[in-house]
Design an enzyme around this catalytic site. Structure first.
Site, PDB file in Angstrom:
ATOM      1  N   ASN A 146       0.774  -1.047   0.104  1.00 25.89           N
ATOM      2  CA  ASN A 146      -0.033  -0.017  -0.160  1.00 25.89           C
ATOM      3  C   ASN A 146       0.850   1.317  -0.145  1.00 25.89           C
ATOM      4  OD1 ASN A 146      -2.557   1.258  -0.027  1.00 25.89           O
ATOM      5  ND2 ASN A 146      -3.274  -0.724   1.152  1.00 25.89           N
ATOM      6  N   ASP A 196      -2.967   2.745   5.503  1.00 24.17           N
ATOM      7  CA  ASP A 196      -3.532   2.574   3.978  1.00 24.17           C
ATOM      8  C   ASP A 196      -2.460   3.552   3.200  1.00 24.17           C
ATOM      9  OD1 ASP A 196      -4.671   2.193   1.371  1.00 24.17           O
ATOM     10  OD2 ASP A 196      -6.722   1.941   2.486  1.00 24.17           O
TER      11      ASP A 196
END
Length: 292
Positions: A146, A196
């Site tokens: 990510n 994230d």
């Protein structure tokens, strides 16, 4: 300071926000919606473009146009055109693995990761793609590759595997595009969401979207301390990037993937794009690096 929402369009998984300084637009993708969105901040108008299936990241090119990652392929795309020209395909990837987040680095390479579609196996990796579209695996054993970004001095790369509640840092050689010694830069607590997407500001601090944590948090990667947090009106903020005049606007994407109807009714802005001005905080970002 609260983020302002742009409620339409809502994305299943809004991701990969990146500022286009040439046109003065903010671009981002809806991964499960197979769409690219372009926002004109002055008019508030959003243009939506059909993209290759599972488009996951957008990267500006030094010679014009953009790279778009999607499933197992990398495409070259010029805004205003509907065609996407495949420039690289990783034929060896399993069918249940896809590209996810990626950025150009200070070395001019494309750093792009893959993830297991179910995030149950560590079969993802991080790759570096050179200007002639040769690729090399840099990290393996990844569940969900990510967010990533680089220190202001380009000697360290920050990296997130969303399966793990940490931000890792790697010594980085910007001349050769190589990784060195690893350390843990940030450790999220058990009450936080999953790390994230990520962006860095002009003071070298990193901003991390917490999927499931309803926050975007500013961290000091030198000592791992939390500096501030933006509370979001959605449970799944997914990524963030600076843009706008002097890079003093923080844009934040979000998602409604996996949310029940009742949960979406409770959080109706899930999947929206958000923005907030950071000039009053004395904070700005930097322009994205370009591939090639």
């Amino acid at each position: 300071m609260k983020p302002i929402s742009i409620p339409e369009p809502l994305s299943v998984i809004g991701e990969g926000p990146v500022w286009d300084e040439t046109e003065g637009y903010l671009l981002w993708v809806d991964i499960n919606g197979d769409r690219i969105h372009r926002l004109n901040p002055e008019s508030g108008k959003v243009e939506t473009i059909e993209a290759p299936k599972l488009a996951s990241a957008l990267v500006p090119c030094s010679n014009g146009g953009w790279l778009v990652s999607a499933y197992h392929s990398i495409y070259h795309w010029i805004p205003g055109k509907t065609s996407f020209d495949e420039v690289l395909r990783l034929e060896n990837l399993p069918s249940d693995v896809r590209f996810n987040d990626g950025k150009a680095g200070p070395d001019g390479g494309l750093w792009i990761g893959t993830m297991d579609l179910h995030e149950s196996k560590a079969q993802g990796a991080l790759y570096r793609v050179s200007a002639d579209f040769q690729y090399e695996e840099k990290l393996s054993g990844i569940y969900c590759s990510n967010g990533l970004d680089w220190s202001l001095t380009h000697d360290e790369m920050y990296y997130i595997d969303s399966h793990i509640p940490r931000v890792q840092a790697y010594a980085f050689d910007s001349k050769n595009g190589t990784l060195g010694q690893e350390r843990t830069a940030v450790t999220l607590n058990e009450k936080s969401g999953l790390p994230d997407g990520m962006s860095i500001d002009h003071k070298g601090m990193i901003w991390v979207a917490e999927w499931g944590g309803s926050r975007v948090v500013r961290w000091n990667p030198a000592d791992g301390s939390q500096l501030s947090a933006i509370e979001m009106p959605v449970p799944q903020p997914s990524s963030c990037a600076f843009g706008g005049a002097n890079y003093e606007t923080l844009f934040i994407t979000s998602a409604y993937q996996g949310m029940s109807d009742s949960k979406r009714a409770e959080y109706p802005l899930s999947g929206a794009l958000f923005h907030m001005e950071t000039s009053d905080l004395g904070i700005r970002g930097r322009r994205p690096f370009r591939f090639g």
